[in-house]
Motif scaffolding. Sequence first.
Motif, PDB file in Angstrom:
ATOM      1  N   ASP A   1     -37.357 -46.630  -9.952  1.00 36.27           N
ATOM      2  CA  ASP A   1     -38.422 -46.741  -8.948  1.00 36.27           C
ATOM      3  C   ASP A   1     -37.905 -46.668  -7.514  1.00 36.27           C
ATOM      4  N   ALA A   2     -36.656 -47.018  -7.294  1.00 38.61           N
ATOM      5  CA  ALA A   2     -36.032 -46.944  -5.972  1.00 38.61           C
ATOM      6  C   ALA A   2     -34.524 -47.043  -6.179  1.00 38.61           C
ATOM      7  N   THR A   3     -33.760 -46.201  -5.469  1.00 44.67           N
ATOM      8  CA  THR A   3     -32.331 -46.095  -5.745  1.00 44.67           C
ATOM      9  C   THR A   3     -31.535 -46.070  -4.448  1.00 44.67           C
ATOM     10  N   VAL A   4     -30.367 -46.728  -4.471  1.00 45.00           N
ATOM     11  CA  VAL A   4     -29.489 -46.782  -3.303  1.00 45.00           C
ATOM     12  C   VAL A   4     -28.074 -46.389  -3.725  1.00 45.00           C
ATOM     13  N   GLY A   5     -27.424 -45.552  -2.901  1.00 49.62           N
ATOM     14  CA  GLY A   5     -26.035 -45.180  -3.145  1.00 49.62           C
ATOM     15  C   GLY A   5     -25.160 -45.484  -1.949  1.00 49.62           C
ATOM     16  N   TYR A   6     -24.049 -46.167  -2.188  1.00 46.80           N
ATOM     17  CA  TYR A   6     -23.061 -46.439  -1.144  1.00 46.80           C
ATOM     18  C   TYR A   6     -21.878 -45.485  -1.315  1.00 46.80           C
ATOM     19  N   TYR A   7     -21.462 -44.860  -0.235  1.00 43.96           N
ATOM     20  CA  TYR A   7     -20.330 -43.933  -0.179  1.00 43.96           C
ATOM     21  C   TYR A   7     -20.232 -43.052  -1.428  1.00 43.96           C
ATOM     22  N   ALA A   8     -21.341 -42.345  -1.668  1.00 40.80           N
ATOM     23  CA  ALA A   8     -21.400 -41.420  -2.803  1.00 40.80           C
ATOM     24  C   ALA A   8     -20.451 -40.241  -2.578  1.00 40.80           C
ATOM     25  N   VAL A   9     -19.829 -39.794  -3.650  1.00 40.08           N
ATOM     26  CA  VAL A   9     -18.864 -38.689  -3.567  1.00 40.08           C
ATOM     27  C   VAL A   9     -19.458 -37.411  -4.171  1.00 40.08           C
ATOM     28  N   GLY A  10     -19.120 -36.279  -3.558  1.00 42.57           N
ATOM     29  CA  GLY A  10     -19.473 -34.980  -4.132  1.00 42.57           C
ATOM     30  C   GLY A  10     -20.947 -34.656  -4.195  1.00 42.57           C
ATOM     31  N   ILE A  11     -21.738 -35.199  -3.281  1.00 41.50           N
ATOM     32  CA  ILE A  11     -23.178 -34.939  -3.323  1.00 41.50           C
ATOM     33  C   ILE A  11     -23.491 -33.483  -2.966  1.00 41.50           C
ATOM     34  N   ASP A  12     -22.615 -32.844  -2.198  1.00 38.07           N
ATOM     35  CA  ASP A  12     -22.845 -31.438  -1.848  1.00 38.07           C
ATOM     36  C   ASP A  12     -22.934 -30.555  -3.098  1.00 38.07           C
ATOM     37  N   GLU A  13     -22.281 -30.975  -4.174  1.00 41.62           N
ATOM     38  CA  GLU A  13     -22.325 -30.213  -5.439  1.00 41.62           C
ATOM     39  C   GLU A  13     -23.630 -30.423  -6.191  1.00 41.62           C
ATOM     40  N   LEU A  14     -24.413 -31.439  -5.769  1.00 40.02           N
ATOM     41  CA  LEU A  14     -25.610 -31.834  -6.511  1.00 40.02           C
ATOM     42  C   LEU A  14     -26.906 -31.591  -5.741  1.00 40.02           C
ATOM     43  N   LEU A  15     -26.813 -30.928  -4.604  1.00 38.32           N
ATOM     44  CA  LEU A  15     -28.005 -30.750  -3.769  1.00 38.32           C
ATOM     45  C   LEU A  15     -29.095 -29.939  -4.466  1.00 38.32           C
ATOM     46  N   ARG A  16     -28.697 -29.124  -5.441  1.00 38.70           N
ATOM     47  CA  ARG A  16     -29.705 -28.349  -6.180  1.00 38.70           C
ATOM     48  C   ARG A  16     -30.655 -29.256  -6.956  1.00 38.70           C
ATOM     49  N   GLU A  17     -30.260 -30.509  -7.180  1.00 37.71           N
ATOM     50  CA  GLU A  17     -31.096 -31.442  -7.936  1.00 37.71           C
ATOM     51  C   GLU A  17     -32.076 -32.216  -7.054  1.00 37.71           C
ATOM     52  N   LYS A  18     -32.029 -31.974  -5.746  1.00 32.32           N
ATOM     53  CA  LYS A  18     -32.821 -32.808  -4.831  1.00 32.32           C
ATOM     54  C   LYS A  18     -34.324 -32.686  -5.050  1.00 32.32           C
ATOM     55  N   GLU A  19     -34.785 -31.540  -5.522  1.00 28.97           N
ATOM     56  CA  GLU A  19     -36.229 -31.352  -5.712  1.00 28.97           C
ATOM     57  C   GLU A  19     -36.771 -32.245  -6.827  1.00 28.97           C
ATOM     58  N   ALA A  20     -35.881 -32.746  -7.673  1.00 25.67           N
ATOM     59  CA  ALA A  20     -36.311 -33.615  -8.772  1.00 25.67           C
ATOM     60  C   ALA A  20     -36.425 -35.078  -8.344  1.00 25.67           C
ATOM     61  N   ILE A  21     -36.024 -35.389  -7.113  1.00 24.21           N
ATOM     62  CA  ILE A  21     -36.086 -36.778  -6.634  1.00 24.21           C
ATOM     63  C   ILE A  21     -37.531 -37.099  -6.266  1.00 24.21           C
ATOM     64  N   ALA A  22     -38.175 -37.945  -7.083  1.00 23.35           N
ATOM     65  CA  ALA A  22     -39.597 -38.246  -6.899  1.00 23.35           C
ATOM     66  C   ALA A  22     -39.840 -39.625  -6.300  1.00 23.35           C
ATOM     67  N   ASN A  23     -38.849 -40.518  -6.408  1.00 18.33           N
ATOM     68  CA  ASN A  23     -38.980 -41.877  -5.881  1.00 18.33           C
ATOM     69  C   ASN A  23     -37.948 -42.107  -4.775  1.00 18.33           C
ATOM     70  N   PRO A  24     -38.145 -43.125  -3.943  1.00 15.26           N
ATOM     71  CA  PRO A  24     -37.290 -43.318  -2.768  1.00 15.26           C
ATOM     72  C   PRO A  24     -35.800 -43.475  -3.101  1.00 15.26           C
ATOM     73  N   LEU A  25     -34.984 -42.831  -2.261  1.00 12.62           N
ATOM     74  CA  LEU A  25     -33.528 -42.882  -2.380  1.00 12.62           C
ATOM     75  C   LEU A  25     -32.937 -43.134  -0.994  1.00 12.62           C
ATOM     76  N   MET A  26     -31.998 -44.079  -0.903  1.00 15.60           N
ATOM     77  CA  MET A  26     -31.268 -44.355   0.340  1.00 15.60           C
ATOM     78  C   MET A  26     -29.774 -44.193   0.088  1.00 15.60           C
ATOM     79  N   LEU A  27     -29.092 -43.497   1.001  1.00 16.26           N
ATOM     80  CA  LEU A  27     -27.651 -43.311   0.884  1.00 16.26           C
ATOM     81  C   LEU A  27     -26.957 -43.838   2.135  1.00 16.26           C
ATOM     82  N   HIS A  28     -25.898 -44.639   1.940  1.00 16.13           N
ATOM     83  CA  HIS A  28     -25.085 -45.177   3.023  1.00 16.13           C
ATOM     84  C   HIS A  28     -23.806 -44.335   3.127  1.00 16.13           C
ATOM     85  N   ILE A  29     -23.561 -43.736   4.303  1.00 23.04           N
ATOM     86  CA  ILE A  29     -22.479 -42.762   4.467  1.00 23.04           C
ATOM     87  C   ILE A  29     -21.479 -43.226   5.532  1.00 23.04           C
ATOM     88  N   PRO A  30     -20.260 -43.609   5.150  1.00 21.71           N
ATOM     89  CA  PRO A  30     -19.230 -43.898   6.142  1.00 21.71           C
ATOM     90  C   PRO A  30     -18.663 -42.590   6.703  1.00 21.71           C
TER      91      PRO A  30
END
Length: 232
Positions: free
Chosen positions: A138-167
């Motif tokens: 229902d809601a997801t948070v990621g801290y210092y996620a790695v390799g997200i550039d490889e997964l951007l094709r999946e962004k259209e499937a994100i239907a619920n809120p997502l927060m990412l913390h980026i150092p």
Amino acid sequence: MSENVQIERLSGDEQFEAYVARPAGEPKAAIVVIQEIFGVNAGIRRKCDRLAEDGYLAVAPDLFWPLERGIELDPDIEPEMQRALDLMGKFDQDEGIRDIEATIKWARAETGGKKVGAVGYCLGGRLAYMTAARTDSDATVGYYAVGIDELLREKEAIANPLMLHIPTDDGFVDKDTQKAMHEGLDPHPKVTLHDYEGMDHGFATEFGKRRNEECAQLADKRTAGFFAKHLG
């Protein structure tokens, strides 16, 4: 109150262990805590305990169990850091997401159908992004996620809120990757990105020398508000 429980895989053929921290009263929702490459160690258990103190049922599945059950490593000990990196290379992330999905299913049943969110760190930050794209969290948070550039094709499937913390000085995520994350995700109506200037990977860990108290507290405050809004 805390305990270890057994959760059944989606396939129904095996079980894996998870650490569960329960609030004093009825939980307002549940949150799946997704491990770093160091296993369900003292820091991840403390993350669960803190969430329980805030009124959530918190559960941290042992995702490395197909490699070895019960792994607990310390990032401040060099041989253990190297072992953690080796384990990450062998870990099947797609299978890990299915185990996270099974944990979400377990948490929903355990709370009588209440909302279930997820929060992950390091490798768990990457898995948090995948969880947002591939499960009904229902809601997801990621801290210092790695390799997200490889997964951007999946962004259209994100239907619920997502927060990412980026150092911004993450030793595992270079500036080009950070730029790709912003360009790919800033326009997404469900995704919020926060940058932490001068911070390195692991700045919000509970224990050890990687922690930066000021930025850890800021990120955790944002996370708490995010979950209060979307899981309440």
